[in-house]
Scaffold this active site. Structure first.
Site, mmCIF file in Angstrom:
data_model
loop_
_atom_site.group_PDB
_atom_site.id
_atom_site.type_symbol
_atom_site.label_atom_id
_atom_site.label_comp_id
_atom_site.label_asym_id
_atom_site.label_seq_id
_atom_site.Cartn_x
_atom_site.Cartn_y
_atom_site.Cartn_z
ATOM 1 N N ARG A 73 -9.664 -32.386 14.106
ATOM 2 C CA ARG A 73 -9.222 -31.066 13.631
ATOM 3 C C ARG A 73 -7.876 -31.126 12.895
ATOM 4 N NH1 ARG A 73 -11.439 -26.497 15.907
ATOM 5 N NH2 ARG A 73 -9.456 -25.457 16.260
ATOM 6 N N CYS A 84 -7.660 -16.014 23.318
ATOM 7 C CA CYS A 84 -8.577 -15.019 22.757
ATOM 8 C C CYS A 84 -9.650 -14.709 23.793
ATOM 9 C CB CYS A 84 -9.156 -15.494 21.434
ATOM 10 S SG CYS A 84 -9.904 -17.104 21.523
#
Ligand code: SAM
Length: 455
Positions: free
Chosen positions: A132, A224
């Site tokens: 990533r 989240c």
């Protein structure tokens, strides 16, 4: 949705349960954050109320077919996450701060932090998962700031850097309940066991990073998810085990953000049926213990080789007066002078992926301007002549195809669309060599090209 999840949500929000569940079936809002140092915020019908540069679009355009999207003129990001701005604005303004974004890929909050910090501050943007890191690095380079270092380390690798950071953002890996509307795989991966695993992992991350936050420094912790174990309970755990102060963030009533308070500890929750955004939780704390600063290494790092005098003209390529120039392989890199000792300290402990702004490549005595320099907010506009491209030619340039330039000027030219720089070409008269980076090129075939979403 998993029955165990629904049962918990029902007990968590008994009076709003139906609205909550219904909202997850609604389409997600489209929002983005403008890089106002590159592009004026277009007039739109709705702004994100807690973010000065955040706007909503009425529908989702093809961002791939917008040349300035690839130039870091804006970042597509869901609106609730932009609340980081309100937390950051609560933090005292000291000079030359060092800010760490610990869980940074793909770079939404790091690009936001770069827009919020001063040019004299430094952002360390870290992502532990190797696969990533390249997307994080690419997004940061497009955003165009030189006061950034990208690293790829586990949180435990930071513990030796005691008292180094003024601000740390931990946007923790979590059970992702707030993403159910956008990402069906988040629903499939959800289980009670996984939420427990996430909470344990978050505590380990917080414990690992805690020594590197200086006394008086601030930690922004966000997820989240709605799961209290990963949110309020982790805040409580931090407060029980460390000397902290919970900082209250002023809210406006029409934002519909929930303030959760337990025994003087404040958290902020975004519920999808109350805000135009996804599920999100954030808390801001001040650390009241530990080392007050880091004894940063002053010794010159052998890897940082100062730029040879023959290239001194390059200083004029940037408008910023805080840069020092280094040579790495055959590249000249600009980096803020006041953070060189911090960079040395980081490089002794961490795996540095990139630092500063690559300005040019040198071949013998020739300087070839770098793509990242074209996208830099510090680029001196008088050094290279600019040529505006039409929409189709701009996209062909970003597909790295051969294009024709409407200019009699020969040599290096900066091409732009709607005034936003896209990169360099070398105009030879009958044709132009395209210097758009191969690895960033647009790969899709160009269909009929719609007009961009802005005027
Ligand atoms: N802050 C990012 C943004 O705004 O674009 C999103 C970050 S995402 C919520 C969490 C990140 O934590 C992911 O990039 C993930 O790879 C990383 N991560 C996963 N496991 C981790 C660990 N054990 N320690 C630190 N980070 C981890």
């Amino acid at each position: 949705m998993p029955p165990d999840f629904l049962n918990r949500i029902q007990s968590q929000f008994p009076s709003n349960f139906v609205q909550f569940v219904t909202s997850i079936d609604q389409p997600a809002a489209v929002s983005l954050r403008v890089n106002s140092q590159k592009f004026a915020i277009p007039e739109v019908s709705e702004c994100v109320p807690w973010c000065e540069t955040g706007i909503f679009l009425n529908e989702r355009p093809s961002f791939t077919l917008d040349p300035i999207f690839h130039s870091g003129a804006y970042y597509v990001q869901e609106a609730s996450s932009m609340f980081v701005e309100q937390a950051f604005r609560q933090i005292e303004h000291e000079k030359g701060r060092v800010v760490l974004d610990l869980c940074a890929a793909p770079g939404g909050k790091s690009t936001h932090l770069l827009s919020l910090v001063d040019p004299g501050d430094l952002l360390v943007s870290n992502e532990v998962i190797r696969s990533r890191v390249s997307v994080l690095d690419e997004n940061l380079r497009k955003w165009g700031h030189q006061n950034v270092v990208v690293t790829s380390n586990d949180p435990s690798d930071f513990s030796e850097l005691e008292g180094l950071f003024d601000v740390i953002l931990v946007d923790a890996p979590c059970s992702g309940e707030g993403l159910f509307r956008r990402d069906a795989s988040a629903i499939q991966q959800w289980s009670v066991e996984n939420t427990n695993l996430c909470a344990t992992r978050q505590r380990r991350i917080l414990a690992d990073i805690w020594p590197s936050l200086k006394k008086g420094g601030h930690l922004i912790y966000s997820t989240c998810t709605f799961n209290p174990e990963e949110n309020e309970e982790n805040l409580k755990w931090l407060a029980e085990n460390n000397a902290i102060e919970s900082i209250r963030i002023p809210l406006q009533g029409n934002w519909n953000v929930d303030e959760i308070e337990t025994n003087g500890l404040f958290g902020y929750r975004f519920l999808p049926h109350k805000v135009k955004g996804e599920g999100f939780f954030l808390t801001l704390i001040r650390k009241n213990e530990g080392a007050e600063s880091h004894p940063v290494s002053r010794k010159a790092k052998t890897k940082l080789e100062k730029m040879p005098k023959q290239f001194a003209e390059i200083r004029n390529w940037l408008t910023s007066s805080i840069s020092e120039f280094f040579v790495k392989s055959e590249f000249i890199i600009a980096f803020p002078e006041n953070h060189i000792s911090t960079l040395n300290a980081l490089s002794e402990q961490l795996r540095i992926i990139s630092f500063g702004l690559p300005v040019a490549q040198f071949k013998k005595n020739d300087l070839l301007p770098e793509h990242t320099f074209a996208l830099s907010i510090d680029r001196n506009p008088v050094v290279f002549e600019s040529v505006e491209l039409d929409l189709k030619t701009a996209l062909l340039f970003q597909k790295k195809e051969e294009i024709r330039i409407n200019s009699t000027a020969k040599g290096w030219l900066l091409v732009q669309f709607q005034g936003v720089p896209l990169g360099f070409v070398k105009n030879l008269g009958n044709r132009a060599n395209n210097y758009f980076p191969k690895e960033w090129r647009i790969r899709m075939a160009l269909p009929e090209i719609p007009q961009p979403w802005y005027k």
